[in-house]
Design an enzyme around this catalytic site. Sequence first.
Site, PDB file in Angstrom:
ATOM      1  CG  ASN A  79      -1.884  -1.084   1.358  1.00 17.24           C
ATOM      2  OD1 ASN A  79      -2.250  -1.460   2.463  1.00 17.24           O
ATOM      3  ND2 ASN A  79      -2.315  -1.661   0.246  1.00 17.24           N
ATOM      4  CG  LEU A  80       3.788   1.237   3.039  1.00 15.39           C
ATOM      5  CD1 LEU A  80       5.113   0.847   3.684  1.00 15.39           C
ATOM      6  CD2 LEU A  80       2.950   2.063   4.002  1.00 15.39           C
ATOM      7  NE  ARG A  82      -2.656   1.506  -4.293  1.00 18.85           N
ATOM      8  CZ  ARG A  82      -2.135   0.370  -3.827  1.00 18.85           C
ATOM      9  NH1 ARG A  82      -0.821   0.211  -3.841  1.00 18.85           N
ATOM     10  NH2 ARG A  82      -2.905  -0.588  -3.344  1.00 18.85           N
ATOM     11  CE  LYS A  95      -5.127   0.033   3.591  1.00 25.03           C
ATOM     12  NZ  LYS A  95      -5.544  -0.115   2.187  1.00 25.03           N
ATOM     13  CG  ASP A 139     -10.619  -0.526  -3.720  1.00 25.99           C
ATOM     14  OD1 ASP A 139     -11.734  -0.851  -3.261  1.00 25.99           O
ATOM     15  OD2 ASP A 139      -9.562  -1.087  -3.367  1.00 25.99           O
ATOM     16  CG  ASN A 140     -15.561  -2.078  -4.031  1.00 27.75           C
ATOM     17  OD1 ASN A 140     -16.779  -2.159  -3.922  1.00 27.75           O
ATOM     18  ND2 ASN A 140     -14.783  -1.725  -3.017  1.00 27.75           N
ATOM     19  CB  CYS A 197      -5.402  -1.067  -7.454  1.00 28.64           C
ATOM     20  SG  CYS A 197      -3.816  -0.345  -7.023  1.00 28.64           S
ATOM     21  CB  CYS A 335     -10.028 -13.234  -7.504  1.00 25.77           C
ATOM     22  SG  CYS A 335     -11.502 -12.226  -7.295  1.00 25.77           S
TER      23      CYS A 335
END
Length: 376
Positions: A79-80, A82, A95, A139-140, A197, A335
């Site tokens: 993650n770091l 971005r 987070k 993000d989805n 991503c 997935c």
Amino acid sequence: MALPPLIEPAPALPAEREARYARTARLPGFGMLAQRRLHAARVLVVGAGGLGSAILPLLASAGFGTIGIVDDDRVEPSNLPRQTVHTPADVGRLKTESAAEAVRALDPETEVRVFAERLTAANASGILAGFDLVLDGSDNFPTRYLVNDAALLGGLPVVWGAVHQAGGQAGLSWAAHGPHYRDLFPVPPEPGSIPSCAEAGALPSVCGTIGSLMVSEAIKLVTGTGEPLLGRVIVHDALRGTFRELAYERDPAGVPVTGLIDYDLFCGVTDTVSAAELHARLLAGEPHTLLDVREPWEADVAEIPGSLLVPLGVVQRDPAGVAARLGADPLVIVCHHGVRAETARRLLAEAGAPGLVLAGGIDAWSRDIDPAIPRY
């Protein structure tokens, strides 16, 4: 077109706060009155990932009085690059915790409200009810449609953004004054047609660019300055160094939003088994085939023991061949979040190998069953 200010101003700020925002107050048409509106505003940020990491420090520095953060994920090393609100020392932490800590470090007077949970149809209306506007950095697609619908029912504006590889988009949904997300995207894309991503990657600087645009929209809405992105989408291509604008209007044939729905089902993720259900089956010793359709590098980061790795591209090229080699045991497809698995499920079912998708993917398995498996 300009809109009236979203927020009534807070009382006069103390002298030290006025001094802090003096440069902003000098902007034409802004003044300390606009700064007081920001101080009174309550903004909810959905997602403390790439976009959230750009959004949250800017909101705090700009003087938004109340900032909410909703995210159920933990910080991972991947993650770091971005997600710059988190540091290497935060790996493994929620987070929301590290993001809230960063906001408070920038301005201890900011009220931070933390929701360390996944936004769902069951809790969205209650969470959004405590805020004046929403910045959606999810993000989805299921979450994006959920945020749009919950905000529409609550009468709130939503500033949304999306990042894909070296480009991104930003827009504004506000049904009370113009078109909303469903007018632009009435139908979600086919599952698996838009790489995540994790699959496609994301240029870190694009998160900063799109996040900055989103905060500018929030400032304009709260203060009533400038022209908001209502009925317009900004599309950015970092590799070409370009920005372009797409206009859209209300969809006269759009289906009215009257309540919240099953957004996984709406976005095409249908035949599923939960992480808890699968875990119970495995503990009971029930036979199964666990098919992992992620990429090899993802399996190197995190995998469920005993799974068979066959990337989605292989399934797409030869679904019949893959189906023929799976055997007769019940099939569960995995997935990262479940989108690619749904694509594989449909292809394999057509080839004679029906199966189920692990709802939420290996991310849900890590969250609900085995925290030792990294969430990336």
